[in-house]
Scaffold this motif. Structure first.
Motif, mmCIF file in Angstrom:
data_model
loop_
_atom_site.group_PDB
_atom_site.id
_atom_site.type_symbol
_atom_site.label_atom_id
_atom_site.label_comp_id
_atom_site.label_asym_id
_atom_site.label_seq_id
_atom_site.Cartn_x
_atom_site.Cartn_y
_atom_site.Cartn_z
ATOM 1 N N GLY A 35 0.821 -1.201 0.000
ATOM 2 C CA GLY A 35 0.000 0.000 0.000
ATOM 3 C C GLY A 35 0.854 1.249 0.000
ATOM 4 O O GLY A 35 2.058 1.212 -0.278
ATOM 5 N N SER A 36 0.261 2.375 0.355
ATOM 6 C CA SER A 36 0.994 3.639 0.293
ATOM 7 C C SER A 36 2.031 3.788 1.409
ATOM 8 O O SER A 36 2.973 4.567 1.282
ATOM 9 N N ARG A 37 1.891 3.029 2.506
ATOM 10 C CA ARG A 37 2.890 3.110 3.580
ATOM 11 C C ARG A 37 4.186 2.401 3.195
ATOM 12 O O ARG A 37 5.280 2.881 3.473
ATOM 13 N N HIS A 38 4.047 1.227 2.610
ATOM 14 C CA HIS A 38 5.223 0.431 2.227
ATOM 15 C C HIS A 38 4.972 -0.150 0.833
ATOM 16 O O HIS A 38 4.666 -1.339 0.696
ATOM 17 N N PRO A 39 5.069 0.669 -0.197
ATOM 18 C CA PRO A 39 4.717 0.193 -1.537
ATOM 19 C C PRO A 39 5.668 -0.842 -2.103
ATOM 20 O O PRO A 39 5.276 -1.614 -2.986
ATOM 21 N N ARG A 40 6.911 -0.865 -1.617
ATOM 22 C CA ARG A 40 7.898 -1.790 -2.162
ATOM 23 C C ARG A 40 8.744 -2.382 -1.035
ATOM 24 O O ARG A 40 8.813 -1.848 0.056
ATOM 25 N N GLY A 41 9.398 -3.514 -1.341
ATOM 26 C CA GLY A 41 10.315 -4.130 -0.378
ATOM 27 C C GLY A 41 9.772 -5.430 0.175
ATOM 28 O O GLY A 41 8.680 -5.468 0.734
ATOM 29 N N ASP A 42 10.526 -6.524 -0.004
ATOM 30 C CA ASP A 42 10.079 -7.846 0.443
ATOM 31 C C ASP A 42 9.798 -7.900 1.940
ATOM 32 O O ASP A 42 8.916 -8.643 2.388
ATOM 33 N N GLU A 43 10.545 -7.134 2.729
ATOM 34 C CA GLU A 43 10.379 -7.184 4.183
ATOM 35 C C GLU A 43 8.932 -6.957 4.594
ATOM 36 O O GLU A 43 8.444 -7.555 5.556
ATOM 37 N N HIS A 44 8.221 -6.127 3.857
ATOM 38 C CA HIS A 44 6.843 -5.788 4.227
ATOM 39 C C HIS A 44 5.812 -6.721 3.604
ATOM 40 O O HIS A 44 4.612 -6.534 3.814
ATOM 41 N N THR A 45 6.269 -7.700 2.850
ATOM 42 C CA THR A 45 5.324 -8.635 2.240
ATOM 43 C C THR A 45 5.136 -9.897 3.068
ATOM 44 O O THR A 45 4.325 -10.752 2.711
ATOM 45 N N TYR A 46 5.880 -10.050 4.160
ATOM 46 C CA TYR A 46 5.735 -11.204 5.037
ATOM 47 C C TYR A 46 4.806 -10.864 6.196
ATOM 48 O O TYR A 46 4.741 -9.716 6.633
ATOM 49 N N PHE A 47 4.122 -11.892 6.704
ATOM 50 C CA PHE A 47 3.255 -11.660 7.860
ATOM 51 C C PHE A 47 4.105 -11.302 9.071
ATOM 52 O O PHE A 47 5.107 -11.944 9.360
ATOM 53 N N HIS A 48 3.678 -10.262 9.764
ATOM 54 C CA HIS A 48 4.376 -9.803 10.959
ATOM 55 C C HIS A 48 3.346 -9.588 12.061
ATOM 56 O O HIS A 48 2.305 -8.973 11.835
ATOM 57 N N GLY A 49 3.634 -10.081 13.249
ATOM 58 C CA GLY A 49 2.694 -9.856 14.338
ATOM 59 C C GLY A 49 3.046 -10.660 15.573
ATOM 60 O O GLY A 49 3.974 -11.458 15.566
ATOM 61 N N ASP A 50 2.272 -10.438 16.592
ATOM 62 C CA ASP A 50 2.445 -11.115 17.870
ATOM 63 C C ASP A 50 1.195 -11.936 18.133
ATOM 64 O O ASP A 50 0.144 -11.389 18.480
ATOM 65 N N GLY A 51 1.307 -13.248 17.942
ATOM 66 C CA GLY A 51 0.145 -14.117 18.098
ATOM 67 C C GLY A 51 -0.439 -14.090 19.494
ATOM 68 O O GLY A 51 -1.664 -14.096 19.677
ATOM 69 N N HIS A 52 0.402 -14.034 20.518
ATOM 70 C CA HIS A 52 -0.084 -13.990 21.898
ATOM 71 C C HIS A 52 -0.821 -12.676 22.166
ATOM 72 O O HIS A 52 -1.866 -12.660 22.830
ATOM 73 N N GLY A 58 -7.961 -9.809 11.976
ATOM 74 C CA GLY A 58 -7.035 -8.747 12.323
ATOM 75 C C GLY A 58 -7.656 -7.390 12.056
ATOM 76 O O GLY A 58 -8.497 -7.222 11.184
ATOM 77 N N GLY A 59 -7.232 -6.437 12.841
ATOM 78 C CA GLY A 59 -7.757 -5.085 12.657
ATOM 79 C C GLY A 59 -8.109 -4.325 13.928
ATOM 80 O O GLY A 59 -7.835 -3.154 14.002
ATOM 81 N N VAL A 60 -8.786 -4.942 14.963
ATOM 82 C CA VAL A 60 -9.322 -6.296 14.949
ATOM 83 C C VAL A 60 -10.850 -6.240 14.937
ATOM 84 O O VAL A 60 -11.447 -5.244 15.337
ATOM 85 N N SER A 61 -11.449 -7.362 14.498
ATOM 86 C CA SER A 61 -12.907 -7.430 14.482
ATOM 87 C C SER A 61 -13.367 -8.843 14.788
ATOM 88 O O SER A 61 -12.657 -9.814 14.526
ATOM 89 N N VAL A 62 -14.554 -8.915 15.368
ATOM 90 C CA VAL A 62 -15.234 -10.187 15.614
ATOM 91 C C VAL A 62 -16.592 -10.093 14.939
ATOM 92 O O VAL A 62 -17.250 -9.047 15.000
ATOM 93 N N MET A 63 -17.012 -11.149 14.267
ATOM 94 C CA MET A 63 -18.337 -11.181 13.614
ATOM 95 C C MET A 63 -19.066 -12.455 13.954
ATOM 96 O O MET A 63 -18.451 -13.505 14.170
ATOM 97 N N THR A 64 -20.377 -12.350 14.006
ATOM 98 C CA THR A 64 -21.221 -13.540 14.150
ATOM 99 C C THR A 64 -22.286 -13.509 13.086
ATOM 100 O O THR A 64 -22.748 -12.455 12.641
ATOM 101 N N VAL A 124 -6.048 -9.712 22.822
ATOM 102 C CA VAL A 124 -7.004 -8.686 22.387
ATOM 103 C C VAL A 124 -8.384 -9.309 22.210
ATOM 104 O O VAL A 124 -9.396 -8.762 22.680
ATOM 105 N N PHE A 125 -8.450 -10.467 21.531
ATOM 106 C CA PHE A 125 -9.732 -11.137 21.341
ATOM 107 C C PHE A 125 -10.359 -11.501 22.682
ATOM 108 O O PHE A 125 -11.581 -11.393 22.869
#
Length: 342
Positions: A219-236, A330-336, A241-242
């Protein structure tokens, strides 16, 4: 803020009349995945770490010439066949997925070019809740008189955002959730029905936590570069949050419908890993036998998870059987979503 889309005025019944699923032929075991990452990395991972931490035995992986649209098209054809319809019978096509073929044009157009037809074609994106969001949007458009029949499709290829090598344990921790992914697609036909249908939808969104995890490139924040194409996050952190959001949304559904776990034939829930699923059971109290467990065999299918589960149980449902779907994104949202088979 929560939003319920159960209007008080008389509205046409809208339901799911066709379901389809598509999965890659190639299987990748979790053991083989860890061996591949270890061989390419400077980090010594404990043997069996991926399997122990995720509970995932294997997943399906797209071939080099298979894309998000590939699985959406295959699943769509099966959903149309199940309902006895063709692409020409559809006037709204929603590609609702966390994955896409490209930034522009919308992947919905690529899907429609393969299927045929000339429906209004739009992409819907909200992480792992994309597909359930797409079904809700299709229902809303039909209720509003903007569409007669909608095809909602998803195609997910998140295995392509797995980091291929690790330089440090800190990088391993931030990338670990990406190693839960599997590829696949699903589709549903949504149209007016004479009985049953989608009877309740609710959402809970906490956008302040958007940075907990994601794929931040393209997107406009990181339009190029492989580093930003991998999933990044803290699962715990994401799981906490959920849990802080709590079970309020399920309590609201229970109050509106008057239905408890015993009143549902099956409960479908987004599945990231076995520990996530076990924690969901513990927090909500849902009977385990009501669940359709897919994560051990297919991994985290992102937005395709609920569609794949629905396709697996659909043939065994009888008219009047109720299904509760719970989406976590992610975002995060919950739906039913509460659906009663016509």
């Amino acid at each position: 803020m929560n939003v319920s889309s159960r209007p008080e005025w008389p509205v046409p019944r809208v339901g799911i009349t066709g379901v389809g699923v598509s999965l890659p032929d190639r299987t990748l075991t979790t053991a083989d995945l860890q061996d591949r990452i270890t061989a390419a990395s400077d980090v010594a991972l404990p043997p069996g770490l991926f399997a122990t931490m995720t509970g995932i035995g294997q997943r399906r992986v797209a071939a080099d010439d298979e894309y998000a649209s590939t699985f959406a098209v295959r699943a769509a054809r099966r959903a149309l066949d199940t309902a006895g319809r063709t692409a020409d019978d559809v006037d709204l096509l929603l590609f609702a997925s966390a994955s896409r073929d490209m930034v522009e044009p919308a992947t919905a157009h690529i899907v429609q070019a393969e299927l045929g037809g000339s429906a209004h074609a739009v992409d819907v994106s909200n992480a792992c809740n994309s597909f359930i969001n797409g079904i809700d949007l299709a229902r809303s458009m039909i209720v509003a008189g903007r569409a007669r029949r909608a095809l909602v499709v998803t195609g997910e290829t998140p295995t392509r955002v797995m980091r291929p090598r690790l330089d440090s344990m800190a990088q391993a921790r931030s990338s670990f959730a990406g190693y839960t992914f599997g590829d696949g697609g699903a589709a549903v036909l949504v149209e007016p029905v004479s009985n049953g249908g989608i009877v309740d939808v609710d959402t809970e969104t906490r956008s302040g936590h958007w940075a907990v995890g994601g794929i931040f490139g393209g997107g406009s924040r990181h339009p190029r570069g492989d580093e930003h194409t991998y999933f990044h996050g803290d699962g715990h952190a994401l799981r906490s949050v959920f849990e802080r959001i709590g079970t309020d949304i399920l309590d609201r559904v229970r109050r509106r419908t008057g239905w408890d776990w015993v009143d549902y034939e099956r409960v479908l829930v987004h599945q990231v890993s076995v520990p996530y699923l076990e924690r969901f059971i513990e927090v909500t109290g849902v009977p385990k036998e009501k669940l359709e467990v897919t994560v051990t065999e297919f991994g985290n299918l992102a937005s395709a998870t609920l569609g794949v589960q629905l396709a697996r149980i659909d043939a065994g449902l009888r008219s009047g059987d109720r299904v509760l779907a719970v989406g976590l994104g992610g975002g995060v949202s919950v739906m039913t979503m509460v659906w009663e088979k016509p």
